[in-house]
Write a protein that holds these residues in place. Structure first.
Motif, PDB file in Angstrom:
ATOM      1  N   GLY A  75       0.947  -1.218   0.065  1.00  0.00           N
ATOM      2  CA  GLY A  75      -0.108   0.016   0.079  1.00  0.00           C
ATOM      3  C   GLY A  75       0.880   1.398   0.096  1.00  0.00           C
ATOM      4  N   ALA A  76       2.010   1.095   0.700  1.00  0.00           N
ATOM      5  CA  ALA A  76       2.923   2.316   0.800  1.00  0.00           C
ATOM      6  C   ALA A  76       3.437   2.721  -0.561  1.00  0.00           C
ATOM      7  CB  ALA A  76       3.972   2.202   1.920  1.00  0.00           C
ATOM      8  N   VAL A  77       4.002   1.549  -0.959  1.00  0.00           N
ATOM      9  CA  VAL A  77       4.561   1.583  -2.641  1.00  0.00           C
ATOM     10  C   VAL A  77       3.669   2.496  -3.595  1.00  0.00           C
ATOM     11  CG1 VAL A  77       5.719   0.453  -4.338  1.00  0.00           C
ATOM     12  CG2 VAL A  77       6.620   0.197  -1.838  1.00  0.00           C
ATOM     13  N   THR A  78       2.407   1.872  -3.422  1.00  0.00           N
ATOM     14  CA  THR A  78       1.366   2.193  -4.215  1.00  0.00           C
ATOM     15  C   THR A  78       1.078   3.546  -4.332  1.00  0.00           C
ATOM     16  OG1 THR A  78       0.574   0.074  -4.363  1.00  0.00           O
ATOM     17  CG2 THR A  78      -0.772   1.707  -5.223  1.00  0.00           C
ATOM     18  N   ALA A  79       1.258   4.373  -3.048  1.00  0.00           N
ATOM     19  CA  ALA A  79       0.767   5.582  -2.793  1.00  0.00           C
ATOM     20  C   ALA A  79       2.055   6.271  -3.299  1.00  0.00           C
ATOM     21  CB  ALA A  79       0.507   5.959  -1.435  1.00  0.00           C
ATOM     22  N   VAL A  80       3.297   6.016  -3.174  1.00  0.00           N
ATOM     23  CA  VAL A  80       4.356   6.519  -3.237  1.00  0.00           C
ATOM     24  C   VAL A  80       4.584   6.744  -4.868  1.00  0.00           C
ATOM     25  CG1 VAL A  80       6.995   6.922  -3.225  1.00  0.00           C
ATOM     26  CG2 VAL A  80       5.690   6.396  -1.064  1.00  0.00           C
ATOM     27  N   GLN A  81       4.280   5.587  -5.560  1.00  0.00           N
ATOM     28  CA  GLN A  81       4.515   5.465  -6.857  1.00  0.00           C
ATOM     29  C   GLN A  81       3.402   6.292  -7.739  1.00  0.00           C
ATOM     30  OE1 GLN A  81       5.036   1.333  -8.153  1.00  0.00           O
ATOM     31  NE2 GLN A  81       7.137   1.421  -7.624  1.00  0.00           N
ATOM     32  N   THR A  82       2.049   6.357  -7.294  1.00  0.00           N
ATOM     33  CA  THR A  82       1.279   7.123  -7.796  1.00  0.00           C
ATOM     34  C   THR A  82       1.214   8.372  -7.862  1.00  0.00           C
ATOM     35  OG1 THR A  82      -0.442   5.141  -7.121  1.00  0.00           O
ATOM     36  CG2 THR A  82      -1.282   7.606  -7.625  1.00  0.00           C
ATOM     37  N   ALA A  83       1.828   9.033  -6.605  1.00  0.00           N
ATOM     38  CA  ALA A  83       2.078  10.540  -6.581  1.00  0.00           C
ATOM     39  C   ALA A  83       3.396  10.714  -7.406  1.00  0.00           C
ATOM     40  CB  ALA A  83       2.618  10.683  -4.814  1.00  0.00           C
ATOM     41  N   TYR A  84       4.304   9.744  -7.567  1.00  0.00           N
ATOM     42  CA  TYR A  84       5.458  10.115  -8.400  1.00  0.00           C
ATOM     43  C   TYR A  84       5.163  10.445  -9.793  1.00  0.00           C
ATOM     44  CZ  TYR A  84       9.630   9.437 -11.184  1.00  0.00           C
ATOM     45  OH  TYR A  84      10.857   9.376 -12.072  1.00  0.00           O
ATOM     46  N   ASN A  85       3.878   9.476 -10.241  1.00  0.00           N
ATOM     47  CA  ASN A  85       3.387   9.801 -11.642  1.00  0.00           C
ATOM     48  C   ASN A  85       2.528  10.722 -11.824  1.00  0.00           C
ATOM     49  OD1 ASN A  85       4.500   7.384 -13.300  1.00  0.00           O
ATOM     50  ND2 ASN A  85       4.188   6.437 -11.326  1.00  0.00           N
ATOM     51  N   LEU A  86       1.923  11.567 -10.963  1.00  0.00           N
ATOM     52  CA  LEU A  86       0.843  12.596 -11.050  1.00  0.00           C
ATOM     53  C   LEU A  86       1.761  13.929 -11.354  1.00  0.00           C
ATOM     54  CD1 LEU A  86      -1.561  11.949  -8.200  1.00  0.00           C
ATOM     55  CD2 LEU A  86      -1.825  11.521 -10.646  1.00  0.00           C
ATOM     56  N   VAL A  87       2.064  14.100 -12.540  1.00  0.00           N
ATOM     57  CA  VAL A  87       2.961  15.274 -12.900  1.00  0.00           C
ATOM     58  C   VAL A  87       1.957  16.329 -13.209  1.00  0.00           C
ATOM     59  CG1 VAL A  87       4.618  13.870 -13.918  1.00  0.00           C
ATOM     60  CG2 VAL A  87       2.834  14.406 -15.405  1.00  0.00           C
ATOM     61  N   SER A  88       0.568  16.129 -13.654  1.00  0.00           N
ATOM     62  CA  SER A  88      -0.177  17.360 -13.991  1.00  0.00           C
ATOM     63  C   SER A  88      -0.721  17.910 -12.879  1.00  0.00           C
ATOM     64  CB  SER A  88      -1.265  16.754 -14.778  1.00  0.00           C
ATOM     65  OG  SER A  88      -2.360  17.987 -15.133  1.00  0.00           O
ATOM     66  N   PRO A  89      -0.749  19.410 -12.772  1.00  0.00           N
ATOM     67  CA  PRO A  89      -1.447  20.045 -11.515  1.00  0.00           C
ATOM     68  C   PRO A  89      -2.658  19.902 -11.599  1.00  0.00           C
ATOM     69  CG  PRO A  89      -0.457  21.603 -13.071  1.00  0.00           C
ATOM     70  CD  PRO A  89       0.074  20.127 -13.598  1.00  0.00           C
ATOM     71  N   LEU A  90      -3.349  19.685 -12.953  1.00  0.00           N
ATOM     72  CA  LEU A  90      -4.763  19.667 -12.812  1.00  0.00           C
ATOM     73  C   LEU A  90      -5.363  18.510 -12.267  1.00  0.00           C
ATOM     74  CD1 LEU A  90      -5.023  20.733 -17.005  1.00  0.00           C
ATOM     75  CD2 LEU A  90      -5.268  22.081 -14.458  1.00  0.00           C
ATOM     76  N   ILE A  91      -4.622  17.488 -11.947  1.00  0.00           N
ATOM     77  CA  ILE A  91      -5.092  16.010 -11.163  1.00  0.00           C
ATOM     78  C   ILE A  91      -5.129  16.461  -9.748  1.00  0.00           C
ATOM     79  CG2 ILE A  91      -4.840  13.786 -10.934  1.00  0.00           C
ATOM     80  CD1 ILE A  91      -3.437  13.590 -13.773  1.00  0.00           C
ATOM     81  N   PRO A  92      -6.421  16.208  -8.993  1.00  0.00           N
ATOM     82  CA  PRO A  92      -6.343  16.364  -7.504  1.00  0.00           C
ATOM     83  C   PRO A  92      -5.454  15.386  -6.907  1.00  0.00           C
ATOM     84  CG  PRO A  92      -8.433  15.497  -8.464  1.00  0.00           C
ATOM     85  CD  PRO A  92      -7.730  16.102  -9.495  1.00  0.00           C
ATOM     86  N   LEU A  93      -4.939  15.577  -5.725  1.00  0.00           N
ATOM     87  CA  LEU A  93      -4.163  14.813  -4.895  1.00  0.00           C
ATOM     88  C   LEU A  93      -5.067  13.685  -4.368  1.00  0.00           C
ATOM     89  CD1 LEU A  93      -1.487  17.321  -3.333  1.00  0.00           C
ATOM     90  CD2 LEU A  93      -1.167  15.695  -5.212  1.00  0.00           C
ATOM     91  N   TYR A  94      -6.410  13.965  -4.070  1.00  0.00           N
ATOM     92  CA  TYR A  94      -7.090  13.002  -3.569  1.00  0.00           C
ATOM     93  C   TYR A  94      -7.157  11.647  -4.337  1.00  0.00           C
ATOM     94  CZ  TYR A  94     -11.184  14.289  -6.276  1.00  0.00           C
ATOM     95  OH  TYR A  94     -12.038  14.325  -7.544  1.00  0.00           O
ATOM     96  N   ILE A  95      -6.833  11.841  -5.624  1.00  0.00           N
ATOM     97  CA  ILE A  95      -6.844  10.798  -6.517  1.00  0.00           C
ATOM     98  C   ILE A  95      -5.893   9.620  -5.810  1.00  0.00           C
ATOM     99  CG2 ILE A  95      -5.211  11.339  -8.269  1.00  0.00           C
ATOM    100  CD1 ILE A  95      -8.802  10.031  -8.678  1.00  0.00           C
ATOM    101  N   ILE A  96      -4.831  10.053  -5.198  1.00  0.00           N
ATOM    102  CA  ILE A  96      -3.965   9.120  -4.825  1.00  0.00           C
ATOM    103  C   ILE A  96      -4.495   8.162  -3.898  1.00  0.00           C
ATOM    104  CG2 ILE A  96      -1.890   8.601  -3.383  1.00  0.00           C
ATOM    105  CD1 ILE A  96      -0.949  11.468  -4.499  1.00  0.00           C
ATOM    106  N   GLY A  97      -5.501   8.528  -2.828  1.00  0.00           N
ATOM    107  CA  GLY A  97      -6.012   7.581  -2.205  1.00  0.00           C
ATOM    108  C   GLY A  97      -7.162   6.831  -2.904  1.00  0.00           C
ATOM    109  N   THR A  98      -7.660   7.263  -4.170  1.00  0.00           N
ATOM    110  CA  THR A  98      -8.787   6.478  -4.657  1.00  0.00           C
ATOM    111  C   THR A  98      -7.888   5.346  -5.380  1.00  0.00           C
ATOM    112  OG1 THR A  98     -10.136   8.453  -5.069  1.00  0.00           O
ATOM    113  CG2 THR A  98     -10.584   6.539  -6.278  1.00  0.00           C
ATOM    114  N   ILE A  99      -6.609   5.695  -5.824  1.00  0.00           N
ATOM    115  CA  ILE A  99      -6.206   4.578  -6.712  1.00  0.00           C
ATOM    116  C   ILE A  99      -5.541   3.459  -5.843  1.00  0.00           C
ATOM    117  CG2 ILE A  99      -3.906   4.250  -8.432  1.00  0.00           C
ATOM    118  CD1 ILE A  99      -4.520   6.970  -9.362  1.00  0.00           C
ATOM    119  N   VAL A 100      -5.080   3.896  -4.538  1.00  0.00           N
ATOM    120  CA  VAL A 100      -4.604   3.290  -3.446  1.00  0.00           C
ATOM    121  C   VAL A 100      -5.790   2.079  -3.157  1.00  0.00           C
ATOM    122  CG1 VAL A 100      -3.800   2.818  -1.146  1.00  0.00           C
ATOM    123  CG2 VAL A 100      -2.761   4.406  -2.756  1.00  0.00           C
TER     124      VAL A 100
END
Length: 242
Positions: free
Chosen positions: A51-76
């Motif tokens: 779970g921790a690695v999924t969150a970190v890697q998802t955040a690493y790939n979120l390069v667009s400022p238009l994508i809200p950060l809460y999407i990390i929780g949804t993907i995890v």
């Protein structure tokens, strides 16, 4: 095909000439402890870090400022419920539980303990294997539920404590467009994986022939075959149920 047919005959033999039901209760409880309690720590460690690695890697790939950060929780959440918790847990348990089952039955076979049960008129396959399968069907879903919770907790710890996103953003993402069927789907997968791992490992161990070297080969074959069966079933269930 010959070996597949032998496997199905082996499964059907578990339900013929069985011992009284009360005999299986104690055996099943012992197997639940062996399979479930002894596997709890490794399941907790793997789920938390996945779970921790999924969150970190998802955040690493979120390069667009238009994508809200809460999407990390949804993907995890979705990755943990749909794939990581049931499948990764099954793969880990294939190695730990599957090799143990095959090694135990293989050792009993080469030391003629199984032959002794047959001489006493006991259906050795049913007596030895059925409690293992029932125990796996009981404890695997429980381990997967623990893995679901810890996977999302691992994502929380990795995301919030490192400052990638706030606590409110992560919790909002976890709740965002939640689909309850995903939990049902994960439980169904865990039941199918439990049956495959326990039955295939028992089959490999029960028909061991030779000495200690063959017991090791049976354990290896049990892990390999179980992993392939789990991945194949994972694909088929996704196609059928999603």
């Amino acid at each position: 095909m010959k070996r597949l047919g032998k496997y199905f005959i082996f499964i059907s033999s578990l339900f013929t000439n069985r011992e009284p039901f009360r005999v299986y209760i104690k055996l099943t409880m012992e197997e639940c402890i062996l399979i479930g309690i002894d596997s709890l720590v490794i399941t907790m460690i793997v789920a938390t870090f996945i779970g921790a690695v999924t969150a970190v890697q998802t955040a690493y790939n979120l390069v667009s400022p238009l994508i809200p950060l809460y999407i990390i929780g949804t993907i995890v959440r979705d990755m943990t419920l749909l794939e990581l918790a049931p499948t990764i847990t099954a793969i880990v348990l294939s190695g730990k539980v599957g090799s143990n089952i095959a090694g135990t039955l293989g050792t009993m076979r080469i030391t003629e303990q199984i032959d002794a049960l047959e001489i006493m008129g006991i259906n050795s396959a049913s007596y030895l294997v059925l409690p293992k399968i029932i125990a796996a069907l009981i404890v695997f879903p429980l381990l997967v539920i623990v893995a679901m919770f810890l996977g999302m907790l691992g994502g929380y710890l990795a995301g919030v404590l490192t400052g990638v996103l706030t606590e409110n953003e992560y919790i909002y993402g976890i709740r965002y467009e939640f689909v309850p069927f995903n939990i049902t789907f994960a439980i169904i997968k865990s039941l199918v994986f439990a049956f495959l791992i326990s039955s295939i490992s028992s089959f490999q161990g029960y028909f061991t022939r030779g000495g200690a070297l063959e017991v090791g080969k049976s354990s290896t074959n049990a892990v390999t075959t179980s992993c392939i069966a789990v991945l194949l079933a994972d694909y088929l269930l996704a196609q059928l149920l999603l």
